[in-house]
Scaffold this motif. Structure first.
Motif, PDB file in Angstrom:
ATOM      1  N   UNK A 169      -5.945  60.180 133.252  1.00 16.89           N
ATOM      2  CA  UNK A 169      -6.374  61.032 132.140  1.00 16.89           C
ATOM      3  C   UNK A 169      -7.080  62.290 132.628  1.00 16.89           C
ATOM      4  N   UNK A 170      -7.616  62.234 133.852  1.00 12.55           N
ATOM      5  CA  UNK A 170      -8.337  63.380 134.392  1.00 12.55           C
ATOM      6  C   UNK A 170      -7.437  64.338 135.168  1.00 12.55           C
ATOM      7  N   UNK A 171      -6.161  63.948 135.343  1.00  8.30           N
ATOM      8  CA  UNK A 171      -5.228  64.842 136.021  1.00  8.30           C
ATOM      9  C   UNK A 171      -5.031  66.107 135.192  1.00  8.30           C
ATOM     10  N   UNK A 172      -5.020  67.239 135.845  1.00  5.22           N
ATOM     11  CA  UNK A 172      -4.851  68.505 135.151  1.00  5.22           C
ATOM     12  C   UNK A 172      -3.478  69.088 135.490  1.00  5.22           C
ATOM     13  N   UNK A 173      -3.005  69.896 134.593  1.00  5.15           N
ATOM     14  CA  UNK A 173      -1.744  70.579 134.852  1.00  5.15           C
ATOM     15  C   UNK A 173      -0.557  69.955 134.168  1.00  5.15           C
ATOM     16  N   UNK A 174      -0.748  68.818 133.472  1.00  7.80           N
ATOM     17  CA  UNK A 174       0.352  68.174 132.748  1.00  7.80           C
ATOM     18  C   UNK A 174       0.279  68.575 131.282  1.00  7.80           C
ATOM     19  N   UNK A 175       1.293  69.168 130.789  1.00  8.73           N
ATOM     20  CA  UNK A 175       1.319  69.609 129.403  1.00  8.73           C
ATOM     21  C   UNK A 175       1.873  68.507 128.522  1.00  8.73           C
ATOM     22  N   UNK A 176       1.327  68.416 127.330  1.00  6.46           N
ATOM     23  CA  UNK A 176       1.793  67.406 126.395  1.00  6.46           C
ATOM     24  C   UNK A 176       3.145  67.811 125.819  1.00  6.46           C
ATOM     25  N   UNK A 177       3.962  66.803 125.551  1.00  6.61           N
ATOM     26  CA  UNK A 177       5.284  67.051 124.976  1.00  6.61           C
ATOM     27  C   UNK A 177       5.632  65.907 124.040  1.00  6.61           C
ATOM     28  N   UNK A 178       6.224  66.253 122.912  1.00  6.13           N
ATOM     29  CA  UNK A 178       6.631  65.240 121.946  1.00  6.13           C
ATOM     30  C   UNK A 178       8.096  64.842 122.101  1.00  6.13           C
ATOM     31  N   UNK A 179       8.790  65.464 123.004  1.00  7.82           N
ATOM     32  CA  UNK A 179      10.202  65.170 123.217  1.00  7.82           C
ATOM     33  C   UNK A 179      10.343  63.944 124.113  1.00  7.82           C
ATOM     34  N   UNK A 180      10.925  62.833 123.609  1.00  5.23           N
ATOM     35  CA  UNK A 180      11.045  61.627 124.438  1.00  5.23           C
ATOM     36  C   UNK A 180      11.884  61.845 125.676  1.00  5.23           C
ATOM     37  N   UNK A 181      12.799  62.816 125.632  1.00  2.59           N
ATOM     38  CA  UNK A 181      13.672  63.065 126.768  1.00  2.59           C
ATOM     39  C   UNK A 181      13.068  64.049 127.760  1.00  2.59           C
ATOM     40  N   UNK A 182      11.899  64.571 127.430  1.00  4.56           N
ATOM     41  CA  UNK A 182      11.272  65.549 128.310  1.00  4.56           C
ATOM     42  C   UNK A 182      10.901  64.894 129.628  1.00  4.56           C
ATOM     43  N   UNK A 183      11.227  65.561 130.734  1.00  5.14           N
ATOM     44  CA  UNK A 183      10.970  64.996 132.058  1.00  5.14           C
ATOM     45  C   UNK A 183       9.481  64.911 132.347  1.00  5.14           C
ATOM     46  N   UNK A 184       8.687  65.704 131.658  1.00  2.56           N
ATOM     47  CA  UNK A 184       7.239  65.663 131.858  1.00  2.56           C
ATOM     48  C   UNK A 184       6.687  64.291 131.509  1.00  2.56           C
ATOM     49  N   UNK A 185       7.254  63.629 130.501  1.00  2.00           N
ATOM     50  CA  UNK A 185       6.790  62.300 130.106  1.00  2.00           C
ATOM     51  C   UNK A 185       6.991  61.298 131.236  1.00  2.00           C
ATOM     52  N   UNK A 186       8.120  61.393 131.927  1.00  2.00           N
ATOM     53  CA  UNK A 186       8.381  60.482 133.037  1.00  2.00           C
ATOM     54  C   UNK A 186       7.540  60.846 134.259  1.00  2.00           C
ATOM     55  N   UNK A 187       7.233  62.121 134.386  1.00  2.00           N
ATOM     56  CA  UNK A 187       6.347  62.559 135.462  1.00  2.00           C
ATOM     57  C   UNK A 187       4.964  61.970 135.283  1.00  2.00           C
ATOM     58  N   UNK A 188       4.482  61.978 134.055  1.00  2.00           N
ATOM     59  CA  UNK A 188       3.171  61.407 133.776  1.00  2.00           C
ATOM     60  C   UNK A 188       3.146  59.912 134.078  1.00  2.00           C
ATOM     61  N   UNK A 189       4.234  59.217 133.797  1.00  2.00           N
ATOM     62  CA  UNK A 189       4.294  57.792 134.096  1.00  2.00           C
ATOM     63  C   UNK A 189       4.217  57.548 135.601  1.00  2.00           C
ATOM     64  N   UNK A 190       4.884  58.371 136.376  1.00  2.00           N
ATOM     65  CA  UNK A 190       4.804  58.265 137.835  1.00  2.00           C
ATOM     66  C   UNK A 190       3.389  58.551 138.320  1.00  2.00           C
ATOM     67  N   UNK A 191       2.738  59.531 137.697  1.00  2.00           N
ATOM     68  CA  UNK A 191       1.346  59.830 138.028  1.00  2.00           C
ATOM     69  C   UNK A 191       0.462  58.592 137.873  1.00  2.00           C
ATOM     70  N   UNK A 192       0.683  57.879 136.780  1.00  2.00           N
ATOM     71  CA  UNK A 192      -0.130  56.690 136.506  1.00  2.00           C
ATOM     72  C   UNK A 192       0.070  55.630 137.582  1.00  2.00           C
ATOM     73  N   UNK A 193       1.304  55.410 138.018  1.00  2.00           N
ATOM     74  CA  UNK A 193       1.569  54.435 139.071  1.00  2.00           C
ATOM     75  C   UNK A 193       0.864  54.828 140.367  1.00  2.00           C
ATOM     76  N   UNK A 194       0.852  56.110 140.673  1.00  2.00           N
ATOM     77  CA  UNK A 194       0.168  56.583 141.883  1.00  2.00           C
ATOM     78  C   UNK A 194      -1.338  56.348 141.790  1.00  2.00           C
ATOM     79  N   UNK A 195      -1.893  56.616 140.614  1.00  2.00           N
ATOM     80  CA  UNK A 195      -3.325  56.384 140.432  1.00  2.00           C
ATOM     81  C   UNK A 195      -3.659  54.900 140.560  1.00  2.00           C
ATOM     82  N   UNK A 196      -2.769  54.049 140.070  1.00  2.00           N
ATOM     83  CA  UNK A 196      -2.972  52.601 140.201  1.00  2.00           C
ATOM     84  C   UNK A 196      -2.959  52.200 141.672  1.00  2.00           C
ATOM     85  N   UNK A 197      -2.042  52.764 142.450  1.00  2.00           N
ATOM     86  CA  UNK A 197      -1.990  52.461 143.882  1.00  2.00           C
ATOM     87  C   UNK A 197      -3.243  52.907 144.614  1.00  2.00           C
TER      88      UNK A 197
END
Length: 239
Positions: free
Chosen positions: A91-119
């Motif tokens: 949640x503290x990562x900066x530079x990720x813009x919100x998007x309401x499009x389910x197909x937007x690649x940014x949404x999948x990028x954010x999911x990858x970010x979360x996995x990295x933070x978990x690691x």
């Protein structure tokens, strides 16, 4: 149960049983032979009262949970706490813009970010645990005590339950959130110290020193990850 399976929550001496079951459903709490107090008064208490005493870091509540119950949720709690910490960092990562499009690649990028933070959170928790256990293993010969590694690891994981408080602190974010995060970290370290003290029946100074060594190793690992030729920002795509 075999003798020594239970512990008195007052003096930490071995006990053969917590209560004696008489006829007609009459139960009588066992009195400790060493301190002449009830072996475990919490067997008559509501779980909410036990939780409150654990939050207050009372050694009696810790002994009840660690020695006199069959609570085996430490690994599940560990994963959940790591998810909470990963969510905070994500949640503290900066530079990720919100998007309401389910197909937007940014949404999948954010999911990858979360996995990295978990690691990263898992690596730092591992470093803290290794630091604490290594320090106690090194000083046990000098101080003349021994401990069961599995039980001490369980105590460290269970006593990290305070990380769950990170979720409401992130949801209800305000200007004092960084201060809240610091207090939560301090609370978790205090609980870790109390858990070590209960398991080893040692002085508060030794348990605090063990926690400090673990925190130092955790900090060194976190700094090392930031100073590597590649950084976390490099492996996170589209940052």
């Amino acid at each position: 149960m075999a003798k020594g399976y239970f512990r008195c929550i007052e003096c930490s001496k071995d006990a053969q049983e917590l209560h004696r079951d008489y006829s007609n459903g009459i139960l009588k709490i066992t009195i400790c032979e060493s301190c002449q107090k009830p072996v475990d008064k919490y067997i008559e208490y509501d779980p909410v009262i036990i939780l409150i005493d654990a939050i207050l870091c009372k050694s009696q509540a810790f002994r009840h949970i660690l020695f006199n119950t069959a609570l085996n949720i430490h690994w599940k709690l560990c994963v959940f706490c790591l998810l909470c910490e990963a969510y905070l960092r994500w949640s503290q990562l900066q530079g990720s813009e919100q998007s309401n499009d389910p197909a937007d690649i940014i949404r999948y990028t954010k999911e990858w970010d979360f996995y990295c933070m978990f690691g990263l959170a898992a690596l730092e928790l591992g470093a803290f645990t290794v630091g604490v256990l290594s320090f106690l293993w090194l000083v046990r010969w000098w101080l003349g005590f021994d401990f069961e590694l599995r039980l001490l690891l369980k105590a460290l994981l269970l006593s990290s339950y305070g990380k769950v408080l990170l979720i409401p602190a992130v949801i209800w974010e305000h200007d004092y959130s960084p201060l809240c995060f610091s207090f939560i970290k301090l609370f978790v370290l205090t609980s870790n110290s109390q858990a070590i003290r209960v398991i080893l029946n040692c002085s508060r100074r030794l348990s605090l020193l063990a926690v400090c060594v673990g925190l130092l190793l955790e900090t060194c690992v976190a700094q090392a990850l930031r100073t590597l030729p590649w950084s976390i920002q490099d492996i996170l795509p589209f940052q």
